[in-house]
Design an enzyme around this catalytic site. Structure first.
Site, short mmCIF file in Angstrom:
data_model
loop_
_atom_site.label_atom_id
_atom_site.label_comp_id
_atom_site.label_asym_id
_atom_site.label_seq_id
_atom_site.Cartn_x
_atom_site.Cartn_y
_atom_site.Cartn_z
N THR A 52 0.88 -1.17 0.00
CA THR A 52 0.00 0.00 0.00
C THR A 52 0.91 1.22 0.00
OG1 THR A 52 -0.01 -0.01 2.39
CG2 THR A 52 -1.83 -1.12 1.34
N THR A 53 0.57 2.37 -0.36
CA THR A 53 -0.70 2.92 -0.83
C THR A 53 -0.45 3.50 -2.21
OG1 THR A 53 -1.34 3.43 1.44
CG2 THR A 53 -2.39 4.75 -0.28
#
Length: 279
Positions: A52-53
Protein backbone atom coordinates in the site's frame (compact mmCIF):
# COMPACT_ATOMS: atom_id res chain seq x y z
CA UNK A 1 3.91 -25.51 -22.06
CA UNK A 2 6.60 -27.18 -24.18
CA UNK A 3 8.58 -24.86 -26.45
CA UNK A 4 9.35 -27.60 -28.99
CA UNK A 5 7.67 -30.66 -30.44
CA UNK A 6 9.35 -34.04 -29.78
CA UNK A 7 12.81 -32.54 -30.04
CA UNK A 8 12.31 -31.38 -33.64
CA UNK A 9 12.64 -27.72 -32.74
CA UNK A 10 9.20 -26.96 -34.19
CA UNK A 11 6.65 -24.94 -32.26
CA UNK A 12 3.57 -26.83 -30.99
CA UNK A 13 0.38 -26.45 -33.00
CA UNK A 14 -1.06 -24.19 -30.29
CA UNK A 15 1.40 -21.46 -31.27
CA UNK A 16 0.52 -21.71 -34.96
CA UNK A 17 -3.27 -21.89 -34.72
CA UNK A 18 -5.22 -18.63 -35.20
CA UNK A 19 -7.23 -17.73 -32.12
CA UNK A 20 -8.22 -15.00 -29.72
CA UNK A 21 -6.24 -11.79 -29.39
CA UNK A 22 -6.32 -12.33 -25.62
CA UNK A 23 -3.18 -13.87 -24.14
CA UNK A 24 -5.22 -14.98 -21.11
CA UNK A 25 -7.58 -16.93 -23.37
CA UNK A 26 -4.61 -18.55 -25.08
CA UNK A 27 -3.02 -19.50 -21.76
CA UNK A 28 -6.35 -20.71 -20.36
CA UNK A 29 -6.89 -23.00 -23.37
CA UNK A 30 -3.42 -24.52 -23.62
CA UNK A 31 -1.88 -24.23 -20.14
CA UNK A 32 -4.56 -23.21 -17.62
CA UNK A 33 -2.43 -24.20 -14.62
CA UNK A 34 -0.17 -21.22 -15.36
CA UNK A 35 -2.93 -18.70 -14.67
CA UNK A 36 -2.59 -17.28 -11.12
CA UNK A 37 -6.26 -17.83 -10.31
CA UNK A 38 -6.02 -21.57 -11.04
CA UNK A 39 -3.32 -22.35 -8.52
CA UNK A 40 -4.10 -24.53 -5.53
CA UNK A 41 -3.63 -22.92 -2.14
CA UNK A 42 -3.25 -24.45 1.30
CA UNK A 43 -6.31 -24.52 3.52
CA UNK A 44 -7.07 -21.46 5.61
CA UNK A 45 -6.02 -17.85 5.23
CA UNK A 46 -2.55 -17.36 3.77
CA UNK A 47 -0.45 -14.50 5.15
CA UNK A 48 1.78 -12.78 2.62
CA UNK A 49 3.42 -9.36 2.14
CA UNK A 50 0.94 -6.64 1.21
CA UNK A 51 1.66 -3.37 -0.56
CA UNK A 52 0.00 0.00 0.00
CA UNK A 53 -0.70 2.92 -0.83
CA UNK A 54 -1.33 4.07 -4.43
CA UNK A 55 -2.55 7.53 -5.46
CA UNK A 56 -3.33 9.22 -8.77
CA UNK A 57 -4.36 12.67 -9.96
CA UNK A 58 -5.18 14.13 -13.36
CA UNK A 59 -4.05 17.47 -14.73
CA UNK A 60 -4.67 19.17 -18.09
CA UNK A 61 -2.65 17.06 -20.50
CA UNK A 62 -2.12 13.91 -18.48
CA UNK A 63 -2.21 11.96 -15.23
CA UNK A 64 0.17 11.23 -12.36
CA UNK A 65 0.33 7.80 -10.66
CA UNK A 66 2.45 7.29 -7.54
CA UNK A 67 3.01 4.80 -4.74
CA UNK A 68 4.84 4.51 -1.45
CA UNK A 69 7.59 1.89 -1.00
CA UNK A 70 6.51 -0.15 2.06
CA UNK A 71 5.22 -3.72 2.11
CA UNK A 72 3.85 -5.18 5.34
CA UNK A 73 3.04 -8.65 6.64
CA UNK A 74 0.76 -8.39 9.62
CA UNK A 75 2.34 -5.91 12.01
CA UNK A 76 5.80 -6.36 10.47
CA UNK A 77 7.50 -4.38 7.72
CA UNK A 78 8.27 -6.99 5.07
CA UNK A 79 10.09 -4.66 2.66
CA UNK A 80 10.97 -0.97 2.72
CA UNK A 81 11.70 -0.34 -0.96
CA UNK A 82 9.17 -2.38 -2.92
CA UNK A 83 8.12 -1.02 -6.30
CA UNK A 84 4.36 -0.72 -6.76
CA UNK A 85 3.94 1.33 -9.94
CA UNK A 86 4.64 -0.21 -13.35
CA UNK A 87 4.10 0.79 -16.98
CA UNK A 88 1.37 -1.30 -18.61
CA UNK A 89 2.29 -0.04 -22.07
CA UNK A 90 3.44 3.21 -23.64
CA UNK A 91 0.41 5.21 -22.51
CA UNK A 92 -0.79 3.56 -19.30
CA UNK A 93 0.42 2.36 -15.92
CA UNK A 94 -0.72 0.20 -13.00
CA UNK A 95 -0.23 0.80 -9.29
CA UNK A 96 -0.62 -2.29 -7.11
CA UNK A 97 -2.18 -2.65 -3.67
CA UNK A 98 -2.90 -5.92 -1.94
CA UNK A 99 -0.91 -9.16 -1.98
CA UNK A 100 2.43 -8.03 -3.38
CA UNK A 101 3.63 -11.21 -5.10
CA UNK A 102 0.33 -11.91 -6.86
CA UNK A 103 -0.05 -8.25 -7.80
CA UNK A 104 3.37 -8.09 -9.49
CA UNK A 105 2.59 -11.32 -11.35
CA UNK A 106 -0.76 -9.92 -12.46
CA UNK A 107 0.93 -6.77 -13.78
CA UNK A 108 3.38 -8.87 -15.83
CA UNK A 109 0.48 -10.89 -17.25
CA UNK A 110 -1.38 -7.66 -18.03
CA UNK A 111 1.65 -6.30 -19.87
CA UNK A 112 1.77 -9.51 -21.93
CA UNK A 113 -1.97 -9.28 -22.58
CA UNK A 114 -1.65 -5.78 -24.07
CA UNK A 115 1.44 -6.69 -26.08
CA UNK A 116 -0.19 -9.88 -27.40
CA UNK A 117 -3.31 -7.98 -28.50
CA UNK A 118 -1.22 -5.41 -30.34
CA UNK A 119 0.78 -8.08 -32.18
CA UNK A 120 -2.28 -10.11 -33.17
CA UNK A 121 -4.57 -7.23 -34.10
CA UNK A 122 -1.95 -4.80 -35.37
CA UNK A 123 -3.46 -2.03 -33.23
CA UNK A 124 -3.53 -1.03 -29.58
CA UNK A 125 -6.52 -1.34 -27.30
CA UNK A 126 -8.37 1.81 -26.30
CA UNK A 127 -7.76 2.97 -22.74
CA UNK A 128 -11.21 1.69 -21.75
CA UNK A 129 -10.42 -1.63 -23.40
CA UNK A 130 -7.25 -1.91 -21.33
CA UNK A 131 -9.21 -1.10 -18.17
CA UNK A 132 -11.73 -3.82 -19.04
CA UNK A 133 -8.99 -6.41 -19.61
CA UNK A 134 -7.53 -5.65 -16.19
CA UNK A 135 -10.99 -6.01 -14.67
CA UNK A 136 -11.22 -9.52 -16.13
CA UNK A 137 -7.88 -10.48 -14.60
CA UNK A 138 -8.91 -9.27 -11.15
CA UNK A 139 -12.19 -11.19 -11.40
CA UNK A 140 -10.29 -14.38 -12.23
CA UNK A 141 -8.41 -13.97 -8.93
CA UNK A 142 -11.62 -13.91 -6.84
CA UNK A 143 -10.99 -17.37 -5.32
CA UNK A 144 -7.64 -16.25 -3.96
CA UNK A 145 -9.11 -12.95 -2.79
CA UNK A 146 -11.61 -14.88 -0.66
CA UNK A 147 -8.63 -16.52 1.07
CA UNK A 148 -7.03 -13.20 1.88
CA UNK A 149 -4.87 -12.83 -1.24
CA UNK A 150 -6.64 -9.88 -2.83
CA UNK A 151 -5.19 -7.64 -5.53
CA UNK A 152 -6.74 -4.18 -5.89
CA UNK A 153 -4.82 -2.05 -8.40
CA UNK A 154 -5.23 1.51 -9.64
CA UNK A 155 -5.01 1.94 -13.41
CA UNK A 156 -4.23 5.25 -15.10
CA UNK A 157 -3.36 6.34 -18.59
CA UNK A 158 -3.54 8.93 -21.30
CA UNK A 159 -6.58 8.54 -23.53
CA UNK A 160 -5.38 9.44 -27.02
CA UNK A 161 -8.93 9.63 -28.36
CA UNK A 162 -10.18 11.99 -25.65
CA UNK A 163 -6.80 13.70 -25.25
CA UNK A 164 -6.77 13.60 -21.46
CA UNK A 165 -5.58 11.55 -18.51
CA UNK A 166 -8.02 9.07 -16.93
CA UNK A 167 -8.05 6.96 -13.74
CA UNK A 168 -9.81 3.63 -13.06
CA UNK A 169 -10.22 1.95 -9.67
CA UNK A 170 -11.32 -1.63 -8.91
CA UNK A 171 -12.77 -3.79 -6.17
CA UNK A 172 -11.76 -7.39 -5.41
CA UNK A 173 -14.52 -8.78 -7.67
CA UNK A 174 -13.17 -6.92 -10.70
CA UNK A 175 -15.76 -4.17 -10.52
CA UNK A 176 -14.42 -1.12 -12.37
CA UNK A 177 -15.12 2.55 -11.71
CA UNK A 178 -13.73 5.61 -13.42
CA UNK A 179 -12.46 8.20 -10.95
CA UNK A 180 -12.54 11.89 -11.77
CA UNK A 181 -9.74 14.19 -10.67
CA UNK A 182 -7.99 11.98 -8.14
CA UNK A 183 -8.11 8.54 -6.57
CA UNK A 184 -6.37 6.33 -4.01
CA UNK A 185 -6.33 2.66 -3.05
CA UNK A 186 -4.72 0.62 -0.30
CA UNK A 187 -4.78 0.80 3.49
CA UNK A 188 -3.78 4.46 3.56
CA UNK A 189 -6.21 5.48 0.84
CA UNK A 190 -8.74 7.11 3.16
CA UNK A 191 -6.09 9.53 4.46
CA UNK A 192 -4.55 10.12 1.03
CA UNK A 193 -7.97 10.80 -0.48
CA UNK A 194 -8.78 13.27 2.30
CA UNK A 195 -5.53 15.10 1.62
CA UNK A 196 -6.17 15.32 -2.13
CA UNK A 197 -9.76 16.36 -1.61
CA UNK A 198 -8.57 19.57 0.04
CA UNK A 199 -5.73 20.32 -2.38
CA UNK A 200 -6.86 19.13 -5.80
CA UNK A 201 -7.80 21.59 -8.54
CA UNK A 202 -8.65 20.77 -12.16
CA UNK A 203 -6.10 23.32 -13.43
CA UNK A 204 -3.03 21.90 -11.67
CA UNK A 205 0.24 21.98 -13.57
CA UNK A 206 2.24 18.78 -13.96
CA UNK A 207 4.65 19.95 -11.24
CA UNK A 208 1.79 20.75 -8.87
CA UNK A 209 0.15 17.38 -9.55
CA UNK A 210 3.35 15.48 -8.72
CA UNK A 211 3.73 17.51 -5.52
CA UNK A 212 0.09 16.77 -4.67
CA UNK A 213 0.47 12.97 -4.88
CA UNK A 214 3.66 12.98 -2.82
CA UNK A 215 1.97 15.12 -0.19
CA UNK A 216 -1.01 12.75 -0.16
CA UNK A 217 1.35 9.79 0.43
CA UNK A 218 3.03 11.74 3.23
CA UNK A 219 -0.35 12.37 4.87
CA UNK A 220 -1.30 8.70 4.49
CA UNK A 221 1.98 7.61 6.13
CA UNK A 222 1.32 10.02 8.99
CA UNK A 223 -1.82 8.10 9.99
CA UNK A 224 -1.44 4.62 8.48
CA UNK A 225 1.39 2.41 9.76
CA UNK A 226 1.31 0.24 6.62
CA UNK A 227 2.19 3.22 4.41
CA UNK A 228 5.82 4.26 4.25
CA UNK A 229 6.67 7.94 4.11
CA UNK A 230 9.78 9.38 2.44
CA UNK A 231 12.86 7.85 4.11
CA UNK A 232 15.46 10.60 3.97
CA UNK A 233 18.09 8.52 5.78
CA UNK A 234 17.86 5.42 3.58
CA UNK A 235 17.18 7.53 0.47
CA UNK A 236 13.91 5.72 -0.26
CA UNK A 237 11.35 7.93 -1.93
CA UNK A 238 7.92 7.40 -3.51
CA UNK A 239 7.73 6.18 -7.09
CA UNK A 240 6.12 8.93 -9.15
CA UNK A 241 5.13 8.45 -12.79
CA UNK A 242 3.63 10.83 -15.34
CA UNK A 243 1.66 9.82 -18.44
CA UNK A 244 0.98 12.39 -21.17
CA UNK A 245 0.61 12.41 -24.96
CA UNK A 246 4.36 11.80 -25.03
CA UNK A 247 3.91 8.52 -23.18
CA UNK A 248 4.86 7.02 -19.82
CA UNK A 249 7.65 8.64 -17.82
CA UNK A 250 9.00 7.80 -14.39
CA UNK A 251 10.56 10.58 -12.36
CA UNK A 252 14.21 10.04 -11.58
CA UNK A 253 15.38 9.34 -8.04
CA UNK A 254 16.74 12.89 -7.85
CA UNK A 255 13.37 14.35 -8.87
CA UNK A 256 11.48 12.17 -6.38
CA UNK A 257 13.95 13.14 -3.68
CA UNK A 258 13.43 16.83 -4.40
CA UNK A 259 9.64 16.45 -4.19
CA UNK A 260 9.90 14.49 -0.94
CA UNK A 261 12.23 17.07 0.60
CA UNK A 262 9.93 19.92 -0.42
CA UNK A 263 6.95 18.26 1.27
CA UNK A 264 8.93 17.18 4.34
CA UNK A 265 10.57 20.56 4.90
CA UNK A 266 7.29 22.43 4.64
CA UNK A 267 5.67 20.03 7.10
CA UNK A 268 8.53 20.55 9.55
CA UNK A 269 7.91 24.29 9.35
CA UNK A 270 4.12 23.94 9.74
CA UNK A 271 3.28 20.46 11.11
CA UNK A 272 -0.39 21.33 11.64
CA UNK A 273 -0.62 24.49 9.56
CA UNK A 274 -1.79 25.34 6.05
CA UNK A 275 -1.00 22.71 3.45
CA UNK A 276 -2.37 24.32 0.34
CA UNK A 277 0.59 26.70 0.18
CA UNK A 278 2.59 23.98 -1.57
CA UNK A 279 0.35 24.05 -4.62
Amino acid sequence: MEANNLGTGRLPAAFLTPGSSSFMDFLGAHSPDMLPGNRKLPEGVVEAPHGTTIVAATFPGGVVLAGDRRATMGNMIAQRDIEKVFPADEYSAVGIAGTAGLAVEMVKLFQLELEHFEKVEGATLSLEGKANRLSTMIRSNLGMAMQGLAVVPLFAGYDEAKEKGRIFSYDVTGGRSEEHGYAATGSGSIFARGSMKKLYRPDLTEEQATTLVVQALYDAADDDSATGGPDLYRHIYPIVTVITDEGFRRLTDAQSQELARTVTNRRLEQPDGPRAALL
